[in-house]
Design a protein around this motif. Structure first.
Motif, PDB file in Angstrom:
ATOM      1  N   THR A 414      12.204 -13.835  19.918  1.00 51.27           N
ATOM      2  CA  THR A 414      12.595 -12.497  19.482  1.00 51.27           C
ATOM      3  C   THR A 414      12.940 -12.480  18.000  1.00 51.27           C
ATOM      4  N   ILE A 415      13.495 -13.568  17.491  1.00 49.78           N
ATOM      5  CA  ILE A 415      13.819 -13.633  16.057  1.00 49.78           C
ATOM      6  C   ILE A 415      12.539 -13.595  15.234  1.00 49.78           C
ATOM      7  N   PHE A 416      11.541 -14.345  15.647  1.00 51.61           N
ATOM      8  CA  PHE A 416      10.267 -14.327  14.933  1.00 51.61           C
ATOM      9  C   PHE A 416       9.658 -12.928  14.937  1.00 51.61           C
ATOM     10  N   TYR A 417       9.610 -12.324  16.098  1.00 52.96           N
ATOM     11  CA  TYR A 417       8.952 -11.023  16.201  1.00 52.96           C
ATOM     12  C   TYR A 417       9.752  -9.919  15.519  1.00 52.96           C
ATOM     13  N   SER A 418      11.064  -9.967  15.620  1.00 55.39           N
ATOM     14  CA  SER A 418      11.874  -8.926  14.970  1.00 55.39           C
ATOM     15  C   SER A 418      11.762  -9.007  13.453  1.00 55.39           C
ATOM     16  N   SER A 419      11.785 -10.215  12.915  1.00 56.73           N
ATOM     17  CA  SER A 419      11.643 -10.341  11.463  1.00 56.73           C
ATOM     18  C   SER A 419      10.246  -9.936  11.008  1.00 56.73           C
ATOM     19  N   TYR A 420       9.217 -10.220  11.824  1.00 59.43           N
ATOM     20  CA  TYR A 420       7.879  -9.792  11.426  1.00 59.43           C
ATOM     21  C   TYR A 420       7.729  -8.276  11.509  1.00 59.43           C
ATOM     22  N   VAL A 421       8.346  -7.653  12.509  1.00 57.26           N
ATOM     23  CA  VAL A 421       8.346  -6.186  12.568  1.00 57.26           C
ATOM     24  C   VAL A 421       9.033  -5.607  11.338  1.00 57.26           C
ATOM     25  N   PHE A 422      10.113  -6.247  10.903  1.00 56.82           N
ATOM     26  CA  PHE A 422      10.791  -5.795   9.692  1.00 56.82           C
ATOM     27  C   PHE A 422       9.860  -5.850   8.483  1.00 56.82           C
ATOM     28  N   PHE A 423       9.130  -6.956   8.331  1.00 50.90           N
ATOM     29  CA  PHE A 423       8.217  -7.063   7.197  1.00 50.90           C
ATOM     30  C   PHE A 423       7.044  -6.090   7.313  1.00 50.90           C
ATOM     31  N   THR A 424       6.631  -5.783   8.524  1.00 55.77           N
ATOM     32  CA  THR A 424       5.578  -4.782   8.704  1.00 55.77           C
ATOM     33  C   THR A 424       6.038  -3.407   8.257  1.00 55.77           C
ATOM     34  N   LYS A 425       7.243  -3.041   8.640  1.00 50.44           N
ATOM     35  CA  LYS A 425       7.780  -1.753   8.191  1.00 50.44           C
ATOM     36  C   LYS A 425       8.047  -1.763   6.690  1.00 50.44           C
ATOM     37  N   MET A 426       8.410  -2.917   6.151  1.00 53.65           N
ATOM     38  CA  MET A 426       8.599  -3.010   4.714  1.00 53.65           C
ATOM     39  C   MET A 426       7.275  -2.769   3.978  1.00 53.65           C
ATOM     40  N   SER A 427       6.184  -3.324   4.501  1.00 55.06           N
ATOM     41  CA  SER A 427       4.886  -3.097   3.859  1.00 55.06           C
ATOM     42  C   SER A 427       4.511  -1.630   3.890  1.00 55.06           C
ATOM     43  N   ALA A 428       4.802  -0.939   5.007  1.00 52.08           N
ATOM     44  CA  ALA A 428       4.530   0.493   5.067  1.00 52.08           C
ATOM     45  C   ALA A 428       5.366   1.259   4.047  1.00 52.08           C
ATOM     46  N   GLY A 429       6.638   0.883   3.906  1.00 51.63           N
ATOM     47  CA  GLY A 429       7.475   1.537   2.909  1.00 51.63           C
ATOM     48  C   GLY A 429       7.020   1.266   1.488  1.00 51.63           C
ATOM     49  N   ILE A 430       6.593   0.040   1.221  1.00 51.08           N
ATOM     50  CA  ILE A 430       6.102  -0.288  -0.129  1.00 51.08           C
ATOM     51  C   ILE A 430       4.845   0.520  -0.452  1.00 51.08           C
ATOM     52  N   GLY A 431       3.918   0.599   0.537  1.00 52.74           N
ATOM     53  CA  GLY A 431       2.698   1.359   0.307  1.00 52.74           C
ATOM     54  C   GLY A 431       2.964   2.824   0.049  1.00 52.74           C
ATOM     55  N   LEU A 432       3.816   3.431   0.856  1.00 51.72           N
ATOM     56  CA  LEU A 432       4.144   4.839   0.641  1.00 51.72           C
ATOM     57  C   LEU A 432       4.898   5.046  -0.664  1.00 51.72           C
ATOM     58  N   GLY A 433       5.769   4.102  -1.021  1.00 52.31           N
ATOM     59  CA  GLY A 433       6.501   4.228  -2.284  1.00 52.31           C
ATOM     60  C   GLY A 433       5.588   4.146  -3.496  1.00 52.31           C
ATOM     61  N   ILE A 434       4.635   3.212  -3.468  1.00 50.60           N
ATOM     62  CA  ILE A 434       3.690   3.105  -4.579  1.00 50.60           C
ATOM     63  C   ILE A 434       2.859   4.374  -4.705  1.00 50.60           C
ATOM     64  N   SER A 435       2.384   4.902  -3.581  1.00 49.79           N
ATOM     65  CA  SER A 435       1.569   6.123  -3.617  1.00 49.79           C
ATOM     66  C   SER A 435       2.366   7.307  -4.139  1.00 49.79           C
ATOM     67  N   ALA A 436       3.575   7.501  -3.600  1.00 46.93           N
ATOM     68  CA  ALA A 436       4.377   8.649  -4.024  1.00 46.93           C
ATOM     69  C   ALA A 436       4.768   8.551  -5.491  1.00 46.93           C
ATOM     70  N   ALA A 437       5.168   7.351  -5.933  1.00 46.27           N
ATOM     71  CA  ALA A 437       5.569   7.197  -7.332  1.00 46.27           C
ATOM     72  C   ALA A 437       4.384   7.415  -8.279  1.00 46.27           C
TER      73      ALA A 437
END
Length: 517
Positions: A414-437
Motif C-alpha cells: 500500500t505504501i508503494f501504491y499510495s506514493s505512486y498515486v501521489f506522484f501521478t496526481k502531481m504530474s497531472a497538477g504540473i501539466g495543468l499548471g504549465i498549461s494555465a501559466a
C-alpha cells in the motif's frame, strides 16, 4: 504394551504417510523386557499407543494426543493408508486473515464520493459563496477518489502471486478504465447537450477591435437552481453516481483478495514513515517513478491542450469531439496489443511505444490538416495506452524486488501504491499548471473565437515541443531501470522458495503450539 491401553487414547499423527514413527526415549520400566520401544512399529500392528502426554512425529508433522473428551474424530477426518491412522483437524488457523479489508475501505468511501460528486454540479441557492462551495466539494471529491484509488490499485498484488496473472489483471483493469471514461463522457455529453447553446462566431468585428473574429455567446443564467441547465447537470451527476455504485457492487462481490502469501504471522507491518523512507531509497522504484512522472506530465499536456489546439490553431473546432473519441477508442483497443507486446518483447522494450506520438504531433503543429489530425489522434491513443499500462504493470515487479530484499516486513504494498498515486496526481497538477501559466502569460481569453498569435504559438509549443522533451528524458531515465525479464524470472523463483519456507515455518510454529510435550 499391546494388551494395555494407555490413558488418553492413541496419539494420531496428522498428515503422515510414512510408516516410521519417531518417539522420545522410553521411561524406566515402560519398555518390554527385551528393551523394545513403547511405540512399536506399525508393521504387523494396526494401532500404536503413546505414553501419557507423549507425542508422535511423522514426516515433520507433529501431533498431540487428543483429549479424553474427544470421543470421535472431527468432521473432515482423513483416513490414511497403511496403518488406518486418521488426521484430526483439532484446531483451525490461529487467526482469520483480513482478506477483504481493501474492498471494505472502497465500499465505505464510495457513498461519500457519490454525494460529493453530485454536489459539485449542484448550484447552491446563495451566490456570494459559490466559489467556496465548489472548491470544498471538488477537494473532497478528489480526496475521496484518492482514498478509493489507493486500495483499488494495490488490490492487484493480492489477487495472485503469479506475475503473468497480475499483468493480465492490470491490462484488463486499464482497458475497463479507458472504456469507462469513454462511456462516462458519452453519457454526460448526451445528457447535458440540450443545456448548451451554439457558440456563434461572426466575421463582422466591432469598429474598435483589432480581432478579425469575435464571438456572440448566449448562455443562460445559472443562478436559478431550478433552471433547465442546472437540472440536466444534476441528472447527469446522478447517472454517473449510479455508475459508481454499480461498479463498487461488482467489485465487492466479484473480486476475492488473498492475504500476503510471503509474510509470516509473526511479521509486523512496516510503519508508514519508515516504509516511505525505504521506498524512496529503493533504486528501481525511484527510477520508475521519476521516468513516468515526466511521461505522465507530457501526456497530461497533450490531453489538456489538444482540444484548444484543434479549435484555435488548426481551425478544427467542428471535429474536436470526434478526435477525442478517436483517442479514447484507440487507447482502449490497443491495451490488449501492448499486453501481448510486453509479454513477448519485455516491458522496457514496450516503453518505446510511448514515443510514437512525438513525430506525428510535430507534423500536426507544422502542417495542420484534418486527415493528419485524425492520424495524430489514433497514434496518440496508442501512446497513451502504453503510458497507462506500463507503470502499473512494472510496479508489481518493483514490489516483488523490494519483498525479496526485505523478507520480514509486510504491508509495504500500500505504501508503494499510495506514493505512486501521489506522484501521478502531481504530474497531472504540473501539466495543468504549465498549461494555465503559459496561456495566461500570453493573453489567452476564454470564449473568444480567435486568439492572438502568441496564444497560438504557445499551444503549438505545449502540443509538440514540451511533451517531446519530457517523453525523451523520461525514456532516458527508464534505460537505467534495473529490472529486466531475466531478473523478473529470478525474483519469481526466489519468492517461490521464500513462500514455501514461510509456509513450512508457519506449519512448524502451529505444530509447536498445538503439541503437548
Amino acid at each position: 504394551m499391546e494388551g494395555r491401553r494407555v490413558r488418553g487414547g492413541p496419539c494420531r499423527p496428522q498428515g503422515a504417510r510414512r510408516t516410521r514413527l519417531c518417539s522420545p526415549r522410553p521411561r524406566r520400566g515402560e519398555g518390554s523386557s527385551r528393551g523394545e520401544s513403547p511405540l512399536p512399529s506399525l508393521e504387523g500392528s494396526d494401532r500404536a499407543f503413546a505414553p501419557p502426554g507423549r507425542c508422535v512425529r511423522v514426516r515433520e508433522a507433529a501431533t498431540r494426543c487428543p483429549s479424553p473428551s474427544l470421543r470421535r474424530p472431527a468432521p473432515g477426518t482423513q483416513v490414511l493408508d497403511g496403518g488406518g491412522l486418521s488426521a484430526l483437524p483439532w484446531r483451525g488457523p490461529r487467526r482469520t486473515p483480513r482478506s477483504a479489508r481493501r474492498r471494505r475501505r472502497m465500499l465505505a468511501c464510495t457513498p461519500f464520493t457519490v454525494v460529493s460528486y453530485f454536489f459539485m454540479w449542484y448550484p447552491p441557492p446563495f451566490v456570494s459563496g459559490r466559489v467556496a462551495w465548489y472548491l470544498t466539494f471538488y477537494c473532497l471529491f478528489q480526496a475521496l477518489t484518492t482514498l478509493f484509488q489507493v486500495p483499488y490499485s494495490a488490490l492487484t498484488m493480492f489477487l495472485s502471486t503469479d506475475q503473468k496473472e497480475r499483468d493480465s489483471a492490470t491490462a484488463y483493469r486499464m482497458t475497463m478504465e479507458v472504456l469507462g471514461t469513454l462511456i462516462g463522457a458519452a453519457l454526460q455529453g448526451q445528457i447535458v447537450a440540450s443545456a448548451h447553446f451554439s457558440h456563434h462566431c461572426t466575421v463582422n468585428p466591432p469598429v474598435n477591435t483589432t480581432d478579425t473574429w469575435h464571438d456572440t455567446p448566449s448562455f443562460p443564467d445559472p443562478s436559478d437552481p431550478l433552471s433547465h441547465q442546472a437540472k440536466v447537470y444534476m441528472i447527469a451527476a446522478g447517472v454517473i453516481g449510479g455508475v459508481y455504485l454499480l461498479g463498487i457492487v461488482i467489485l465487492f462481490l466479484g473480486v476475492k483478495e488473498k492475504d500476503d502469501p510471503y509474510a509470516l504471522n509473526s511479521d509486523r507491518a512496516i510503519p508508514f514513515c519508515k516504509g516511505l523512507g525505504l521506498t524512496m531509497k529503493h533504486g528501481p522504484y525511484v527510477k520508475l517513478t521519476a521516468s513516468f512522472l515526466l511521461i505522465s506530465t507530457a501526456v497530461q499536456l497533450e490531453q489538456s491542450n489538444f482540444v484548444l489546439f484543434c479549435t484555435h490553431a488548426a481551425d478544427l473546432r467542428n471535429h474536436f469531439q470526434y478526435l477525442v473519441v478517436t483517442i479514447l477508442v484507440s487507447a482502449a483497443v490497443s491495451i490488449p496489443f501492448w499486453q501481448k507486446f510486453l509479454q513477448r518483447f519485455g516491458k522496457k522494450c514496450a516503453a518505446c511505444g510511448i514515443s510514437w506520438m512525438i513525430p506525428f504531433a510535430v507534423m500536426l503543429v507544422t502542417i495542420p490538416n484534418l486527415i493528419l489530425a485524425y492520424l495524430v489522434a489514433f497514434v496518440s491513443g496508442l501512446s497513451i495506452a502504453a503510458s497507462l499500462l506500463l507503470p502499473w504493470s512494472m510496479l508489481p515487479d518493483v514490489v516483488d524486488n523490494f519483498r525479496l530484499q526485505n523478507p520480514h516486513g509486510k504491508g509495504h504494498e500500500t505504501i508503494f501504491y499510495s506514493s505512486y498515486v501521489f506522484f501521478t496526481k502531481m504530474s497531472a497538477g504540473i501539466g495543468l499548471g504549465i498549461s494555465a501559466a503559459g496561456l495566461d502569460f500570453t493573453g489567452y481569453k476564454p470564449g473568444m473565437c480567435r486568439q492572438s498569435n502568441d496564444v497560438i504559438l504557445t499551444l503549438k509549443i505545449l502540443i509538440g515541443v514540451v511533451p517531446a522533451i519530457l517523453i525523451l528524458v523520461g525514456l532516458f531515465i527508464l534505460l537505467f531501470y534495473p529490472i529486466t525479464e531475466e531478473s523478473r524470472k529470478e525474483t519469481k523463483l526466489a519468492l517461490e522458495v521464500l513462500r514455501r519456507s514461510h509456509q513450512s515455518t508457519e506449519n512448524l510454529d502451529d505444530h509447536k503450539e498445538d503439541t503437548s510435550v
